[in-house]
Design an enzyme around this catalytic site. Structure first.
Site, PDB file in Angstrom:
ATOM      1  N   ASP A  95     -12.076   1.403   4.618  1.00 48.98           N
ATOM      2  CA  ASP A  95     -12.615   2.097   5.802  1.00 48.98           C
ATOM      3  C   ASP A  95     -13.685   3.087   5.328  1.00 48.98           C
ATOM      4  O   ASP A  95     -13.454   4.295   5.288  1.00 48.98           O
ATOM      5  CB  ASP A  95     -11.481   2.833   6.521  1.00 48.98           C
ATOM      6  CG  ASP A  95     -10.395   1.883   6.975  1.00 48.98           C
ATOM      7  OD1 ASP A  95     -10.588   1.189   7.988  1.00 48.98           O
ATOM      8  OD2 ASP A  95      -9.355   1.808   6.293  1.00 48.98           O
ATOM      9  N   GLU A 120       0.889  -1.174   0.000  1.00 49.89           N
ATOM     10  CA  GLU A 120       0.000   0.000   0.000  1.00 49.89           C
ATOM     11  C   GLU A 120       0.924   1.221   0.000  1.00 49.89           C
ATOM     12  O   GLU A 120       0.994   1.951  -0.983  1.00 49.89           O
ATOM     13  CB  GLU A 120      -0.903  -0.029   1.244  1.00 49.89           C
ATOM     14  CG  GLU A 120      -1.813   1.187   1.382  1.00 49.89           C
ATOM     15  CD  GLU A 120      -2.597   1.203   2.710  1.00 49.89           C
ATOM     16  OE1 GLU A 120      -2.207   0.505   3.665  1.00 49.89           O
ATOM     17  OE2 GLU A 120      -3.596   1.965   2.790  1.00 49.89           O
TER      18      GLU A 120
HETATM   19  N1  HPA Z   1      -3.850   0.089   5.887  1.00 51.34           N
HETATM   20  C1  HPA Z   1      -3.321  -0.352   7.023  1.00 51.34           C
HETATM   21  N2  HPA Z   1      -4.009  -0.467   8.141  1.00 51.34           N
HETATM   22  C2  HPA Z   1      -5.302  -0.137   8.139  1.00 51.34           C
HETATM   23  C3  HPA Z   1      -5.899   0.328   7.005  1.00 51.34           C
HETATM   24  C4  HPA Z   1      -5.149   0.426   5.807  1.00 51.34           C
HETATM   25  O1  HPA Z   1      -5.610   0.813   4.723  1.00 51.34           O
HETATM   26  N3  HPA Z   1      -7.189   0.583   7.331  1.00 51.34           N
HETATM   27  C5  HPA Z   1      -7.339   0.257   8.627  1.00 51.34           C
HETATM   28  N4  HPA Z   1      -6.198  -0.173   9.125  1.00 51.34           N
HETATM   29 ZN    ZN Z   2      -7.046  -2.014   4.927  1.00 48.87          ZN
END
Ligand code: HPA
Ligand code: ZN
Length: 351
Positions: A292, A213
């Site tokens: 989220d 990510e």
């Molecule tokens: N990335 C990492 N941790 C998380 C995320 C995310 O997108 N959303 C909630 N916890």
């Molecule tokens: Zn996530």
């Protein structure tokens, strides 16, 4: 002129595509239940539990949802979760999400939860898991939506804490199907959790991990090699490594992509720059998910519509591939996956 109203004009191709995106059956595989906590519910639960809030109103809280990266989001996300205290709170949280998901024609959801966010505040593990599991059972009975839970370890905490969390959850083992890895990615590579994922595997749990990510392609490699995960959450940075893309495509390793999240957390400068079309064109098993939704501006169908509106390379074929991939990538039984895929085919045939 006939007395009756003229039939509506043929829908534009864009309207027809939106309708297909909204009506097609789909699975959601990357949703943090704490990330579905809407500001209105934060205020309601704060009042119910006597928890003081740092913001005077729903509007003021929502106005704080402007993020520059993952960490700036996580700080607000963990603060919001502090209103969750009782079994009923966790039920109400999950039920609100599941009703919303059913309206988006989600027929199957695999839902992340972060027990450490709650147990570290003194909330019993059983309150978290039994509350969420009760909502999942209710969704099956009342909404026809199958829902499963995946217990996530917070990667900014230690491996020892992850082990303790897994052990504390074992009396409730029947209520979750797998483990995941989330929270601050940079500086916390997957291999930090190699042994706890091995233990989870011994227990018959599935394994998934956030990787690629904000972190580099090497974190995706590590999640595959060291954690032996069955899906990569996000994974969008894989395109920086052609060898990795080839490996992911050859194995049909699913990527649970979250377009609105990626834009809100500045992984991409805009939706028009998102690499979802390139991931699909590379033959990867990409899926679309909301991550989220209370914080990033939308649920699953909002993510689909936003991505398809901004990216002209996405059309009917890609809509079908994304929904089909979501079933293929799920941990549901082969019979369920085949049934949903047949429903998907019927939805496309009808449009
Ligand atoms: N990335 C990492 N941790 C998380 C995320 C995310 O997108 N959303 C909630 N916890
Ligand atoms: Zn996530």
């Amino acid at each position: 002129m006939p007395a009756t109203a003229a039939p509506a004009a043929d829908p534009t191709p864009r309207a027809a595509l939106h309708r297909l995106l909204r009506r097609m059956p789909k699975a959601e595989l990357h949703i943090h239940i704490e990330g579905s906590l809407e500001p209105e519910l934060i205020f309601a639960l704060a009042a119910r539990n006597g928890v003081p809030l740092a913001y005077p109103s729903v509007q003021a809280l929502r106005a704080a949802y402007a993020f520059s990266d993952l960490q700036s989001f996580l700080d607000i996300y963990y603060a919001g979760a502090s209103v969750l205290q009782t079994e009923a709170d966790f039920h109400d949280l999950a039920w609100a999400y599941l009703e919303r998901a059913a309206a988006d024609r989600v027929v199957h959801a695999e839902i992340f939860f972060d027990p450490q966010t709650h147990t570290d505040r003194g909330v019993p593990m059983a309150a978290v898991i039994t509350g969420l599991a009760r909502a999942c059972r209710r969704a099956e009975a009342e909404l026809g939506l199958s829902a499963r839970l995946i217990l996530c370890f917070l990667r900014h905490l230690s491996e020892e804490a992850a082990f303790a969390t897994l052990e504390a959850a074992l009396p409730l083992r029947e209520h979750f199907i797998g483990v995941g890895l989330d929270s601050s990615e940079r500086g916390h590579p997957p291999e930090k959790f190699e042994r706890v994922f091995a233990r989870a595997r011994e227990l018959g749990l599935h394994g998934v991990a956030h990787a690629g990510e904000e972190g580099p392609p090497a974190y995706i490699e590590s999640a595959l090699d060291r954690l032996q995960v069955e899906r990569i959450d996000h994974g969008v940075r894989c395109l920086e490594s052609p060898a990795l893309v080839q490996r992911l495509a050859a194995r049909r390793m699913p990527l649970t992509v979250c377009p609105l999240s990626n834009v809100k957390l500045c992984v991409f400068g805009s939706m028009a720059e998102h690499n979802l079309p390139a991931l699909l064109a590379a033959g990867l098993c990409a899926t679309v998910n909301s991550d989220d939704p209370a914080y990033f501006g939308g649920y699953l169908n909002d993510n689909l519509v936003a991505a398809f509106d901004a990216l002209p390379q996405l059309g009917r074929d890609q809509a079908y591939a994304l929904a089909k991939n979501s079933f293929e990538a799920s941990f549901a039984t082969a019979a369920d996956r085949a049934r949903w895929t047949a429903q998907l085919d019927a939805a496309f045939a009808a449009e």
